[in-house]
Design a protein around this motif. Structure first.
Motif, PDB file in Angstrom:
ATOM      1  N   ARG A 183     -10.876  -1.256  17.742  1.00  0.00           N
ATOM      2  CA  ARG A 183     -11.389  -0.099  17.813  1.00  0.00           C
ATOM      3  C   ARG A 183     -12.525   0.079  16.723  1.00  0.00           C
ATOM      4  NH1 ARG A 183      -6.481   0.408  19.027  1.00  0.00           N
ATOM      5  NH2 ARG A 183      -5.365   0.914  16.920  1.00  0.00           N
ATOM      6  N   TYR A 184     -12.082  -0.508  16.033  1.00  0.00           N
ATOM      7  CA  TYR A 184     -13.306  -0.203  14.603  1.00  0.00           C
ATOM      8  C   TYR A 184     -13.968  -1.576  13.532  1.00  0.00           C
ATOM      9  CZ  TYR A 184     -10.039   4.879  14.243  1.00  0.00           C
ATOM     10  OH  TYR A 184      -9.109   5.257  14.955  1.00  0.00           O
ATOM     11  N   GLY A 185     -13.962  -2.470  14.576  1.00  0.00           N
ATOM     12  CA  GLY A 185     -14.708  -3.959  14.100  1.00  0.00           C
ATOM     13  C   GLY A 185     -13.487  -4.906  14.232  1.00  0.00           C
ATOM     14  N   PRO A 186     -13.666  -5.975  13.580  1.00  0.00           N
ATOM     15  CA  PRO A 186     -13.186  -6.892  13.599  1.00  0.00           C
ATOM     16  C   PRO A 186     -11.327  -7.298  13.243  1.00  0.00           C
ATOM     17  CG  PRO A 186     -14.707  -7.474  11.850  1.00  0.00           C
ATOM     18  CD  PRO A 186     -14.471  -6.014  12.279  1.00  0.00           C
ATOM     19  N   VAL A 187     -11.204  -7.574  13.851  1.00  0.00           N
ATOM     20  CA  VAL A 187      -9.670  -7.882  14.606  1.00  0.00           C
ATOM     21  C   VAL A 187      -9.385  -8.967  13.674  1.00  0.00           C
ATOM     22  CG1 VAL A 187      -6.794  -8.038  15.000  1.00  0.00           C
ATOM     23  CG2 VAL A 187      -8.940  -6.552  15.981  1.00  0.00           C
ATOM     24  N   PHE A 188      -9.113  -9.396  11.484  1.00  0.00           N
ATOM     25  CA  PHE A 188      -8.809 -10.141  11.184  1.00  0.00           C
ATOM     26  C   PHE A 188      -7.288 -10.473  11.703  1.00  0.00           C
ATOM     27  CE2 PHE A 188     -11.652  -8.274   8.654  1.00  0.00           C
ATOM     28  CZ  PHE A 188     -12.331  -9.296   7.797  1.00  0.00           C
ATOM     29  N   PRO A 189      -7.269 -12.278  11.312  1.00  0.00           N
ATOM     30  CA  PRO A 189      -5.948 -12.431  11.735  1.00  0.00           C
ATOM     31  C   PRO A 189      -4.644 -12.162  10.979  1.00  0.00           C
ATOM     32  CG  PRO A 189      -7.639 -14.135  10.743  1.00  0.00           C
ATOM     33  CD  PRO A 189      -8.449 -12.899  10.842  1.00  0.00           C
ATOM     34  N   ARG A 190      -4.038 -12.170  11.519  1.00  0.00           N
ATOM     35  CA  ARG A 190      -2.259 -12.575  10.354  1.00  0.00           C
ATOM     36  C   ARG A 190      -2.343 -13.442  10.042  1.00  0.00           C
ATOM     37  NH1 ARG A 190       3.040 -12.884  12.814  1.00  0.00           N
ATOM     38  NH2 ARG A 190       4.321 -11.308  11.245  1.00  0.00           N
ATOM     39  N   THR A 191      -2.185 -13.369   9.552  1.00  0.00           N
ATOM     40  CA  THR A 191      -1.854 -14.447   7.661  1.00  0.00           C
ATOM     41  C   THR A 191      -0.302 -14.860   7.462  1.00  0.00           C
ATOM     42  OG1 THR A 191      -2.239 -13.085   5.837  1.00  0.00           O
ATOM     43  CG2 THR A 191      -4.589 -14.512   6.932  1.00  0.00           C
ATOM     44  N   PRO A 192      -0.571 -15.957   6.706  1.00  0.00           N
ATOM     45  CA  PRO A 192       0.766 -16.358   6.089  1.00  0.00           C
ATOM     46  C   PRO A 192       1.789 -14.728   5.495  1.00  0.00           C
ATOM     47  CG  PRO A 192      -0.089 -18.076   5.834  1.00  0.00           C
ATOM     48  CD  PRO A 192      -1.031 -16.957   5.791  1.00  0.00           C
ATOM     49  N   ALA A 193       1.085 -14.055   4.663  1.00  0.00           N
ATOM     50  CA  ALA A 193       1.067 -12.933   4.171  1.00  0.00           C
ATOM     51  C   ALA A 193       0.541 -11.236   5.076  1.00  0.00           C
ATOM     52  CB  ALA A 193      -0.054 -12.503   2.765  1.00  0.00           C
ATOM     53  N   CYS A 194       0.725 -11.648   6.162  1.00  0.00           N
ATOM     54  CA  CYS A 194       0.484 -10.527   7.401  1.00  0.00           C
ATOM     55  C   CYS A 194      -0.487 -10.109   7.375  1.00  0.00           C
ATOM     56  CB  CYS A 194       2.158  -9.380   7.283  1.00  0.00           C
ATOM     57  SG  CYS A 194       3.704  -9.994   7.492  1.00  0.00           S
ATOM     58  N   HIS A 195      -1.123  -8.663   7.062  1.00  0.00           N
ATOM     59  CA  HIS A 195      -2.251  -8.003   7.478  1.00  0.00           C
ATOM     60  C   HIS A 195      -2.595  -7.009   6.593  1.00  0.00           C
ATOM     61  CE1 HIS A 195      -3.011  -8.668  11.887  1.00  0.00           C
ATOM     62  NE2 HIS A 195      -1.603  -8.598  11.809  1.00  0.00           N
ATOM     63  N   GLY A 196      -3.650  -7.355   5.768  1.00  0.00           N
ATOM     64  CA  GLY A 196      -3.845  -6.038   4.517  1.00  0.00           C
ATOM     65  C   GLY A 196      -4.990  -6.122   4.390  1.00  0.00           C
ATOM     66  N   PHE A 197      -5.569  -5.313   3.719  1.00  0.00           N
ATOM     67  CA  PHE A 197      -6.769  -5.352   2.824  1.00  0.00           C
ATOM     68  C   PHE A 197      -7.007  -5.120   1.291  1.00  0.00           C
ATOM     69  CE2 PHE A 197      -6.412  -1.194   4.883  1.00  0.00           C
ATOM     70  CZ  PHE A 197      -7.104   0.132   3.776  1.00  0.00           C
ATOM     71  N   THR A 198      -8.099  -5.374   1.152  1.00  0.00           N
ATOM     72  CA  THR A 198      -8.444  -4.514  -0.427  1.00  0.00           C
ATOM     73  C   THR A 198      -9.657  -4.036  -0.642  1.00  0.00           C
ATOM     74  OG1 THR A 198      -7.725  -6.920  -1.448  1.00  0.00           O
ATOM     75  CG2 THR A 198      -8.820  -5.558  -3.060  1.00  0.00           C
ATOM     76  N   ILE A 199      -9.835  -3.570  -1.167  1.00  0.00           N
ATOM     77  CA  ILE A 199     -10.881  -2.659  -1.473  1.00  0.00           C
ATOM     78  C   ILE A 199     -11.251  -1.678  -2.979  1.00  0.00           C
ATOM     79  CG2 ILE A 199     -11.101  -0.990   0.799  1.00  0.00           C
ATOM     80  CD1 ILE A 199     -10.928   1.392  -0.376  1.00  0.00           C
ATOM     81  N   VAL A 200     -12.933  -2.034  -3.083  1.00  0.00           N
ATOM     82  CA  VAL A 200     -12.614  -1.834  -4.767  1.00  0.00           C
ATOM     83  C   VAL A 200     -14.512  -0.837  -4.614  1.00  0.00           C
ATOM     84  CG1 VAL A 200     -14.330  -2.846  -6.802  1.00  0.00           C
ATOM     85  CG2 VAL A 200     -12.292  -3.795  -5.667  1.00  0.00           C
ATOM     86  N   ALA A 201     -13.742   0.311  -5.052  1.00  0.00           N
ATOM     87  CA  ALA A 201     -15.082   1.664  -5.191  1.00  0.00           C
ATOM     88  C   ALA A 201     -15.057   2.151  -6.497  1.00  0.00           C
ATOM     89  CB  ALA A 201     -14.362   2.072  -4.172  1.00  0.00           C
ATOM     90  N   GLY A 202     -16.123   2.948  -6.503  1.00  0.00           N
ATOM     91  CA  GLY A 202     -16.748   3.601  -7.742  1.00  0.00           C
ATOM     92  C   GLY A 202     -15.682   4.971  -7.105  1.00  0.00           C
ATOM     93  N   VAL A 203     -15.439   5.530  -9.190  1.00  0.00           N
ATOM     94  CA  VAL A 203     -14.801   6.642  -9.171  1.00  0.00           C
ATOM     95  C   VAL A 203     -15.177   7.553  -9.659  1.00  0.00           C
ATOM     96  CG1 VAL A 203     -12.382   7.428 -10.700  1.00  0.00           C
ATOM     97  CG2 VAL A 203     -12.639   5.137  -9.865  1.00  0.00           C
ATOM     98  N   LYS A 204     -15.139   8.695  -8.907  1.00  0.00           N
ATOM     99  CA  LYS A 204     -16.160  10.246  -8.874  1.00  0.00           C
ATOM    100  C   LYS A 204     -16.186  10.397 -10.296  1.00  0.00           C
ATOM    101  CE  LYS A 204     -15.903  12.250  -4.774  1.00  0.00           C
ATOM    102  NZ  LYS A 204     -15.131  13.314  -3.547  1.00  0.00           N
ATOM    103  N   PRO A 205     -16.854  10.762 -11.486  1.00  0.00           N
ATOM    104  CA  PRO A 205     -16.374  10.535 -12.941  1.00  0.00           C
ATOM    105  C   PRO A 205     -15.706  11.526 -13.116  1.00  0.00           C
ATOM    106  CG  PRO A 205     -19.415  10.708 -11.503  1.00  0.00           C
ATOM    107  CD  PRO A 205     -18.077  10.382 -10.406  1.00  0.00           C
ATOM    108  N   GLY A 206     -14.926  11.548 -13.582  1.00  0.00           N
ATOM    109  CA  GLY A 206     -13.823  12.457 -14.618  1.00  0.00           C
ATOM    110  C   GLY A 206     -12.737  12.435 -13.688  1.00  0.00           C
ATOM    111  N   ARG A 207     -13.084  11.653 -12.973  1.00  0.00           N
ATOM    112  CA  ARG A 207     -11.315  12.107 -12.315  1.00  0.00           C
ATOM    113  C   ARG A 207     -10.145  10.579 -11.824  1.00  0.00           C
ATOM    114  NH1 ARG A 207     -11.479  16.365  -8.144  1.00  0.00           N
ATOM    115  NH2 ARG A 207      -9.351  15.555  -8.163  1.00  0.00           N
ATOM    116  N   ALA A 208     -10.716   9.723 -12.538  1.00  0.00           N
ATOM    117  CA  ALA A 208      -9.404   8.885 -13.124  1.00  0.00           C
ATOM    118  C   ALA A 208      -8.484   9.339 -12.951  1.00  0.00           C
ATOM    119  CB  ALA A 208     -10.023   7.596 -14.183  1.00  0.00           C
ATOM    120  N   ALA A 209      -7.805  10.136 -14.044  1.00  0.00           N
ATOM    121  CA  ALA A 209      -6.802  11.122 -14.215  1.00  0.00           C
ATOM    122  C   ALA A 209      -6.656  11.482 -13.008  1.00  0.00           C
ATOM    123  CB  ALA A 209      -6.964  12.220 -15.341  1.00  0.00           C
ATOM    124  N   ALA A 210      -6.877  11.949 -12.211  1.00  0.00           N
ATOM    125  CA  ALA A 210      -6.278  12.441 -10.811  1.00  0.00           C
ATOM    126  C   ALA A 210      -5.788  11.064  -9.965  1.00  0.00           C
ATOM    127  CB  ALA A 210      -7.756  13.642  -9.626  1.00  0.00           C
TER     128      ALA A 210
END
Length: 177
Positions: free
Chosen positions: A21-48
């Motif tokens: 429904r939301y794009g490619p279905v990555f294969p199940r791996t020996p570690a099961c399913h998962g994802f990693t995202i990396v994104a910028g933090v809004k200024p001053g929001r790390a404490a939040a």
């Protein structure tokens, strides 16, 4: 049942993968399913974000099964580059589409915000617009290219069951002594 460690290489190109429904279905791996995202933090929001981590830990103390619908194995949150970037890693048993829908439903039902709200570009309407949530995740996803499992393809529920059996057997053996 023989459990042999296993690794799988994940393809860089996704055009040949089944489309969910939301794009490619990555294969199940020996570690099961998962994802990693990396994104910028809004200024001053790390404490939040850190505060959100504490709130999540407290919510799990109050209800250890709060995140159970997500069928998680692990979550890892990392703030880095002087708290200007955030990395989320999740390993779970369901496919990405189901995880996303379950996460939105869970947080909406529980009235819980997500740490992602502190990230640059995260959609304000994420609760009612799963496509926007998914678009954000896909745009910030850093797909792995190899995944390894010491106990490949074993679900979190199977691990919990094995541990319950182990504990019951240990208790029984202790009583025999």
């Amino acid at each position: 049942m023989d459990i042999t460690p296993e690794a799988v290489v994940i393809p860089k190109e996704t055009g040949h993968l089944e489309q969910g429904r939301y794009g490619p279905v990555f294969p199940r791996t020996p570690a099961c399913h998962g994802f990693t995202i990396v994104a910028g933090v809004k200024p001053g929001r790390a404490a939040a974000i850190r505060d959100h981590g504490h709130a999540l830990a407290k919510a799990l103390e109050d209800d250890p099964y709060l995140l159970a619908p997500l069928k998680l194995h692990y979550l890892r949150w990392v703030l880095f580059d002087d708290d200007t970037r955030f990395m989320y890693q999740g390993i779970f048993d369901t496919d990405f589409d189901k995880y996303t829908e379950d996460a939105i439903a869970l947080f909406s039902r529980a009235g819980v915000n997500t740490a992602f709200e502190n990230l640059e570009g995260f959609p304000e309407d994420w609760r009612t617009n799963p496509e926007a949530f998914v678009r954000f995740v896909r745009e910030h996803q850093c797909p792995s290219f190899v995944e390894y499992g010491e106990y490949p393809y074993v679900t979190a529920d199977e691990i919990k069951k094995a541990l319950r059996i182990k504990n019951a057997l240990s208790e029984m053996l202790d009583q025999l002594q």
